[in-house]
Scaffold this active site. Structure first.
Site, PDB file in Angstrom:
ATOM      1  N   TYR A   1       0.833  -1.199   0.000  1.00  0.00           N
ATOM      2  CA  TYR A   1       0.000   0.000   0.000  1.00  0.00           C
ATOM      3  C   TYR A   1       0.871   1.253   0.000  1.00  0.00           C
ATOM      4  O   TYR A   1       1.888   1.312   0.684  1.00  0.00           O
ATOM      5  CB  TYR A   1      -0.937   0.026   1.206  1.00  0.00           C
ATOM      6  CG  TYR A   1      -2.061  -0.988   1.162  1.00  0.00           C
ATOM      7  CD1 TYR A   1      -2.296  -1.760   0.030  1.00  0.00           C
ATOM      8  CD2 TYR A   1      -2.891  -1.182   2.257  1.00  0.00           C
ATOM      9  CE1 TYR A   1      -3.314  -2.694  -0.009  1.00  0.00           C
ATOM     10  CE2 TYR A   1      -3.919  -2.107   2.230  1.00  0.00           C
ATOM     11  CZ  TYR A   1      -4.123  -2.868   1.097  1.00  0.00           C
ATOM     12  OH  TYR A   1      -5.142  -3.790   1.071  1.00  0.00           O
TER      13      TYR A   1
ATOM     14  N   SER B   1     -13.759  -4.202   0.048  1.00  0.00           N
ATOM     15  CA  SER B   1     -14.644  -3.481  -0.878  1.00  0.00           C
ATOM     16  C   SER B   1     -16.118  -3.719  -0.545  1.00  0.00           C
ATOM     17  O   SER B   1     -16.903  -4.123  -1.402  1.00  0.00           O
ATOM     18  CB  SER B   1     -14.373  -3.870  -2.338  1.00  0.00           C
ATOM     19  OG  SER B   1     -14.960  -2.936  -3.219  1.00  0.00           O
ATOM     20  N   PRO B   2     -16.517  -3.466   0.702  1.00  0.00           N
ATOM     21  CA  PRO B   2     -17.906  -3.723   1.091  1.00  0.00           C
ATOM     22  C   PRO B   2     -18.919  -2.851   0.353  1.00  0.00           C
ATOM     23  O   PRO B   2     -20.104  -3.188   0.308  1.00  0.00           O
ATOM     24  CB  PRO B   2     -17.910  -3.409   2.593  1.00  0.00           C
ATOM     25  CG  PRO B   2     -16.774  -2.474   2.797  1.00  0.00           C
ATOM     26  CD  PRO B   2     -15.724  -2.908   1.819  1.00  0.00           C
ATOM     27  N   LEU B   3     -18.448  -1.757  -0.245  1.00  0.00           N
ATOM     28  CA  LEU B   3     -19.346  -0.891  -1.021  1.00  0.00           C
ATOM     29  C   LEU B   3     -19.124  -1.062  -2.519  1.00  0.00           C
ATOM     30  O   LEU B   3     -19.628  -0.267  -3.312  1.00  0.00           O
ATOM     31  CB  LEU B   3     -19.135   0.585  -0.639  1.00  0.00           C
ATOM     32  CG  LEU B   3     -19.278   0.918   0.840  1.00  0.00           C
ATOM     33  CD1 LEU B   3     -19.138   2.424   1.055  1.00  0.00           C
ATOM     34  CD2 LEU B   3     -20.607   0.417   1.396  1.00  0.00           C
TER      35      LEU B   3
ATOM     36  N   GLY C   1     -17.518   1.766  -4.093  1.00  0.00           N
ATOM     37  CA  GLY C   1     -18.339   2.958  -3.914  1.00  0.00           C
ATOM     38  C   GLY C   1     -19.678   2.915  -4.605  1.00  0.00           C
ATOM     39  O   GLY C   1     -20.525   3.783  -4.379  1.00  0.00           O
TER      40      GLY C   1
ATOM     41  N   LEU D   1     -22.154   1.021  -4.045  1.00  0.00           N
ATOM     42  CA  LEU D   1     -23.241   0.851  -3.081  1.00  0.00           C
ATOM     43  C   LEU D   1     -23.332   2.015  -2.099  1.00  0.00           C
ATOM     44  O   LEU D   1     -24.097   1.954  -1.144  1.00  0.00           O
ATOM     45  CB  LEU D   1     -23.049  -0.460  -2.312  1.00  0.00           C
ATOM     46  CG  LEU D   1     -23.301  -1.732  -3.120  1.00  0.00           C
ATOM     47  CD1 LEU D   1     -22.729  -2.955  -2.403  1.00  0.00           C
ATOM     48  CD2 LEU D   1     -24.785  -1.919  -3.380  1.00  0.00           C
ATOM     49  N   GLY D   2     -22.572   3.050  -2.352  1.00  0.00           N
ATOM     50  CA  GLY D   2     -22.580   4.207  -1.461  1.00  0.00           C
ATOM     51  C   GLY D   2     -23.406   5.366  -1.993  1.00  0.00           C
ATOM     52  O   GLY D   2     -23.082   6.530  -1.724  1.00  0.00           O
ATOM     53  N   GLY D   3     -24.471   5.047  -2.755  1.00  0.00           N
ATOM     54  CA  GLY D   3     -25.303   6.106  -3.321  1.00  0.00           C
ATOM     55  C   GLY D   3     -24.745   6.657  -4.616  1.00  0.00           C
ATOM     56  O   GLY D   3     -24.993   7.821  -4.961  1.00  0.00           O
TER      57      GLY D   3
END
Length: 322
Positions: A53, A211-213, A216, A218-220
């Site tokens: 990273y 990557s739970p979203l 991004g 799933l973040g609107g």
């Protein structure tokens, strides 16, 4: 904060894991320090990073940032369950990547130096190395555990078959083996339910979704696009492919009075074997939003609605082995 066990271990971690991939490339060091301090204040004790990273070959910039944060003292290192990873290319030399015993030995020393600590709580193999025999991998990890430089070993991006192979080899050596698997898993991307989740349940591994979203989406993301806010090319591609589902999803989240990102995290917390989804806030505002997911309790009716919008593959292993 209600802590959970990491898989079958006695180790207790927070139900959200602070991902640090943005620290350095997009989040300045001073802001990263504030986010980590705030995480501890809120009871989040599980931090995840990787030796690659920062994305500057061989530098490990994100680990260096965390190390300088630890160096401030105040019990920071003692309070954190620290996870990092080994596998990625760190130089142009042939043995400076993957999972040879030589690379594992050198990589852990480099991570310890950058992180300014004497041990790593969870040392994760970032990917499977199909050319590294398990006898070699486990012998190298056993040495690190014996030396006290590593406490637990985990995997990332493994298939269910890889987990089974790893555990069978570890059992022959009377070694604990894997205690966790870090996998791509979210409402939109549910392939892990085919074999990874069942393998984690069977072998007692804690699943750490990354990557739970879904980058991004799933973040609107749909509403943000309508408002004229810019999205990455990856998110634009996801929106183009799933626009109808995203419309339904964002509509029900609005009906429930919750932000789409918070619902996506809350859903993961209901899934079997899931220990701690990784949140990767770039800003304090995003971090504050992520915390609210812990307060959301989805009803069976709401879970059913989410399954209708984002259907999974079905019960495993029948979904594959019909």
């Amino acid at each position: 904060m209600e802590y959970v066990h990491l898989g079958r271990t006695a180790l207790r971690v927070s139900p959200l894991c602070l991902g640090t991939m943005n620290f350095g490339p997009t989040t300045p060091e001073a802001d990263a320090f504030k986010i980590m301090d705030r995480a501890l204040d809120e009871g989040i004790n599980f931090f995840d990073t990787a030796n690659v990273y920062g994305w500057e070959l061989g530098r490990g910039a994100t680990e260096e940032i965390i190390g300088r944060w630890f160096a401030q003292g105040g019990g920071r290192r003692e309070k954190v369950v620290l996870a990092t990873k080994v596998y990625g290319q760190v130089s142009g030399w042939p043995n400076d990547n993957k999972l040879s015993a030589v690379h594992i030995r050198q990589a852990v020393e480099d991570s310890l130096r950058r992180l300014q600590t004497d041990h790593i709580d969870l040392y994760q193999m970032h990917h499977i190395d199909r050319h590294a025999p398990w006898e070699e991998v486990w012998q190298a990890m056993e040495v690190l555990v014996t030396q006290g430089k590593v406490v637990y070993v985990g995997s990332s991006n493994f298939a269910g078959w890889h987990i089974a192979q790893a555990q069978a080899a570890a059992e022959k050596r009377n070694f604990l083996g894997l205690v966790s698997e870090q996998s791509l898993y979210n409402l939109m991307e549910r392939r892990a339910e085919m074999e990874v989740l069942p393998a984690c349940e069977h072998y007692g591994l804690g699943l750490i979704p990354w990557s739970p979203l879904n980058r991004g989406a799933l973040g609107g993301a749909l509403q943000k696009a309508k408002d004229g806010r810019r999205s990455s090319d990856q998110v634009k591609g996801i929106i183009d492919k799933h626009e109808s589902q995203l419309e339904q999803y964002e509509a029900v989240c609005k009906e429930w009075g919750e932000a789409p990102a918070d619902v996506a995290l809350a859903w993961l917390l209901t899934r079997p074997a899931v220990t701690s989804p990784i949140i990767g806030p770039r800003t304090m505002e995003q971090f504050d939003g992520n915390l609210h997911a812990l307060d959301i309790k989805l009803s069976e009716e709401q879970l059913a609605t989410l399954d209708e919008i984002w259907p999974g593959p079905g019960p495993a292993p029948e979904a594959y082995a019909w």
